[in-house]
Design an enzyme around this catalytic site. Structure first.
Site, PDB file in Angstrom:
ATOM      1  N   HIS A 100      20.954   7.325  36.174  1.00  0.00           N
ATOM      2  CA  HIS A 100      20.554   7.251  34.312  1.00  0.00           C
ATOM      3  C   HIS A 100      22.055   7.212  33.055  1.00  0.00           C
ATOM      4  CE1 HIS A 100      17.192   8.830  36.196  1.00  0.00           C
ATOM      5  NE2 HIS A 100      16.827   8.051  35.599  1.00  0.00           N
ATOM      6  N   GLU A 143       6.970   5.210  42.601  1.00  0.00           N
ATOM      7  CA  GLU A 143       7.875   5.445  42.271  1.00  0.00           C
ATOM      8  C   GLU A 143       8.538   6.421  44.078  1.00  0.00           C
ATOM      9  OE1 GLU A 143      10.445   7.139  39.280  1.00  0.00           O
ATOM     10  OE2 GLU A 143       8.547   8.908  38.736  1.00  0.00           O
ATOM     11  N   ASP A 155      13.742   4.708  41.687  1.00  0.00           N
ATOM     12  CA  ASP A 155      13.437   5.894  42.871  1.00  0.00           C
ATOM     13  C   ASP A 155      12.700   5.255  44.125  1.00  0.00           C
ATOM     14  OD1 ASP A 155      14.918   8.682  41.768  1.00  0.00           O
ATOM     15  OD2 ASP A 155      13.225   8.004  40.574  1.00  0.00           O
ATOM     16  N   CYS A 157       8.752  -0.321  35.939  1.00  0.00           N
ATOM     17  CA  CYS A 157      10.458  -0.229  34.780  1.00  0.00           C
ATOM     18  C   CYS A 157      11.143   0.309  35.038  1.00  0.00           C
ATOM     19  CB  CYS A 157       9.134   1.016  33.680  1.00  0.00           C
ATOM     20  SG  CYS A 157       8.500   2.420  34.875  1.00  0.00           S
TER      21      CYS A 157
HETATM   22  C1  PEP Z   1      12.918   4.491  38.265  1.00  0.00           C
HETATM   23  O1  PEP Z   1      12.937   5.583  38.713  1.00  0.00           O
HETATM   24  O2  PEP Z   1      12.558   3.338  38.389  1.00  0.00           O
HETATM   25  C2  PEP Z   1      12.030   4.846  37.182  1.00  0.00           C
HETATM   26  C3  PEP Z   1      12.313   3.642  35.959  1.00  0.00           C
HETATM   27  O3  PEP Z   1      12.413   6.082  35.864  1.00  0.00           O
HETATM   28  P1  PEP Z   1      13.919   6.826  36.250  1.00  0.00           P
HETATM   29  O4  PEP Z   1      15.097   5.740  36.359  1.00  0.00           O
HETATM   30  O5  PEP Z   1      14.026   7.564  35.278  1.00  0.00           O
HETATM   31  O6  PEP Z   1      14.067   7.939  37.342  1.00  0.00           O
HETATM   32 MG    MG Z   2      12.125   7.661  38.248  1.00  0.00          MG
END
Ligand code: PEP
Ligand code: MG
Length: 591
Positions: A199, A441, A465, A512
């Site tokens: 993140h 995910e 994930d 996403c």
């Molecule tokens: C992901 O896991 O791809 C996702 C979009 O959520 P995050 O990156 O916030 O875990």
């Molecule tokens: Mg995620």
């Protein structure tokens, strides 16, 4: 004699956020590996004992403060976690032993304390009793806190104190610290550890701050004040660059500026392939300040609103009303485009200081996202009501993170019904037909996608994930980044399975995760049948650019090849070749 100029030195890491910047280095937080031993002269010994006692008092105050906040926000039971820390701090045997070691051996306080506490921790860890073994972790936790105070290392360096433009260098930067960075002063950043889909990296891309991670020893080797050039395209940091290097990078920056102009020209155009396939291209955001970036980069609404960032970097959790105001504003500003609000995904590598939780052995496998929310219905329902209320202000959709099975989906749905009933009873308007989706995910969710697809309007594949959980490769750990392969056949099969199951039951599918914003991988996703892509606003134009230059049939042929190929690197090479041939201008990165 003047000091000779230092020579140019290049360091290579993982490129996580594009862009080039140059400026003075500011080393923020060195990794603490070795507690150096100093032999104290006799006249300094009592002052050293005093220094140690002061660090204990400081630590006690800090822990009590954290405990107070936890009790306030979560109740006494959770606050009890810190009792063990406080008791250890007051353990006379331990404290006296450290003081004896300072007095009798003339050792410096950090060395004496570290040696004694590590002996205690090792003894606890060796006991055949689970409860006592867990106390060994407490002991080490406590040791780190006391050492921070003795060494004057601040966990949370206050980034607001940076006033001069700089390239920040740190052993690590948490997602919450990164979210506080001010682009005007932090030109770029470098960390020793980290991965492309942590993140921290995601926030850097979202803020448009060039960044390189996984440089291993940067925080040890770089010096504050040195001049450096950071290349976020290729993952290189050059300390004391020569004039020739600066010239070459000047040319690269110009090339990138003319590409930006080209990308800007298609800002208002749809993401449609040459043979007419319309892809919904939206943006990932963290808060309402990102609305402008979504519009500026020509994204069609929001495919992922990471609401947990509303909970980070503040004294207490935002209530229903605070959240409603934010969701409402985003929905209204982007109307008629959809805004997909993801419910809280705290945990993993995202923590809120006011919800300080017990440390977990494996936070990514632990109390995260929907698991955390279902265990805290009050907190969760406040968010659900806020989202429902905002649904009348625009095209709001909602999705749950980290769904692993049907039970979680059903439990969340029951709470949504409860919240709807509450709102109805108070005559508070909301969209009765608001679309609800699930993130895919976790591999188990992809494997039962047909079961889940019957109950939702859409899926959004969280590839960040999905990759880490499928391949058992921590997304934040540079040591296993070579295993973190988006084109692994297992990942492609899970995506295909998800798409097929969704389409069979009339649901649509988005992606996403970060692969959606990678122009090398986006064509493959389209070929696999994905309907929507959502990426950081800054990379949306590049994805649109390549989508507008390809045919769906070509993307499908690429996907067909990928699905029968056994080698992740061969699949990746084929995607790379396709992307370079389709949109060569996007890939002129090298100096
Ligand atoms: C992901 O896991 O791809 C996702 C979009 O959520 P995050 O990156 O916030 O875990
Ligand atoms: Mg995620």
């Amino acid at each position: 004699m003047p000091t000779p100029p230092k020579g140019e030195k290049a360091f290579r890491g993982i490129a996580v956020s594009a862009g080039i910047c140059r400026g003075k280095i500011l080393v923020l937080h060195r990794a603490r590996h070795v507690i150096a031993k100093r032999d104290l002269p006799p006249n300094e010994i009592e002052a050293e004992v005093g220094r140690f006692e002061k660090a204990l008092v400081q630590t006690r105050q800090q822990i009590s403060e954290v405990q107070r906040r936890v009790v306030e926000n979560m109740g006494t039971q959770e606050g009890d976690i810190f009792e063990a820390h406080l008791l250890m701090l007051e353990d006379r045997m331990l404290v006296d032993e450290v003081i004896r070691s300072i007095r009798e051996q003339g050792a410096n306080a950090e060395h004496a304390f570290h040696a004694v506490s590590e002996r205690y921790a090792a003894a606890l860890a060796a006991v055949d009793d689970e409860y006592l073994r867990e106390r060994a972790d407490d002991m080490r936790d406590l040791t780190a806190r006391v050492l921070d105070n003795l060494l004057d290392v601040r966990d949370q360096f206050d980034l607001r104190h940076i006033s001069e433009p700089c390239i920040l260098v740190s052993h690590d930067l948490s997602a919450s610290m990164t979210a506080q960075l001010d682009k005007k002063v932090v030109l770029g950043f470098v960390t020793d550890i980290g991965g492309k889909t942590s993140h921290t990296a995601i926030i850097a891309r979202s803020l448009g701050i060039p960044a390189v991670v996984g440089l291993k020893t940067a925080s040890e080797e770089f010096d504050t004040g040195d001049y450096a050039l950071l290349d976020g395209y290729n993952g290189t940091v050059i300390v004391n660059p020569t004039d020739q290097t600066l010239f070459e990078y000047g040319q690269l920056s110009q090339l990138k500026a003319s590409l930006e102009e080209k990308l800007h020209e298609i800002q208002g155009q749809p993401a449609v392939t040459l043979d007419g396939k319309r892809i919904h291209l939206s943006a990932n955001i963290e808060d309402q300040n990102d609305i402008e970036a979504v519009l500026q980069h020509g994204a069609e609404g929001v495919g992922l609103f990471r609401t947990e960032f509303l909970f980070i970097n503040r004294e207490s959790a935002p209530g229903e009303e605070d959240q409603y105001q934010v969701y409402r504003r985003v929905a209204a500003a982007l109307k008629p485009h959809p805004v997909i609000i993801r419910t809280l995904d705290l945990g993993g590598d995202k923590f809120a200081s006011h919800l300080q939780l017990a440390q977990e052995m494996n936070p990514f496998l632990g109390w995260r996202a929907i698991r955390f929310c279902l265990a805290q219905p009050e907190l969760f329902c406040a968010q659900l009501r806020a989202i429902l209320r905002a649904s009348v202000e625009g095209n709001v959709k909602m999705m749950y993170p980290m769904i692993s099975g049907l039970d979680e989906l059903n439990q969340a749905a029951a709470l949504v019904e409860q919240c709807k009933a509450e709102l109805r009873s108070k005559n508070i308007p909301f969209d009765e037909a608001m679309d609800i989706g699930a993130m895919i995910e976790i591999p188990s969710a992809a494997l039962i996608a047909d079961t889940l697809a019957r109950r939702v309007k859409f899926f959004s594949i969280g590839s960040n994930d999905l990759i880490q959980y499928t391949l058992a490769a921590d997304r934040t750990n540079e040591k296993v980044s070579h295993l973190y392969e988006p084109t692994h056949p297992a990942i492609l099969r899970l995506i295909k399975m998800t798409v097929d199951a969704a389409h069979k039951h009339g649901a649509w599918v988005g992606v996403c995760g970060e692969i959606a914003g990678d122009p090398i991988l986006a064509p493959l996703l389209i070929g696999l049948g994905v309907d929507e892509l959502s990426a950081a606003p800054t990379v949306v134009p590049q994805v649109k650019y390549i989508l507008r230059r390809l045919r769906l049939t070509e993307a499908q042929a690429l996907a067909e090849f990928a699905l029968q190929c056994e080698s992740p690197s061969e699949i990746y090479s084929r995607c790379q070749k396709f992307a370079r041939e389709t949109a060569p201008g996007l890939f002129e990165n090298k100096t």
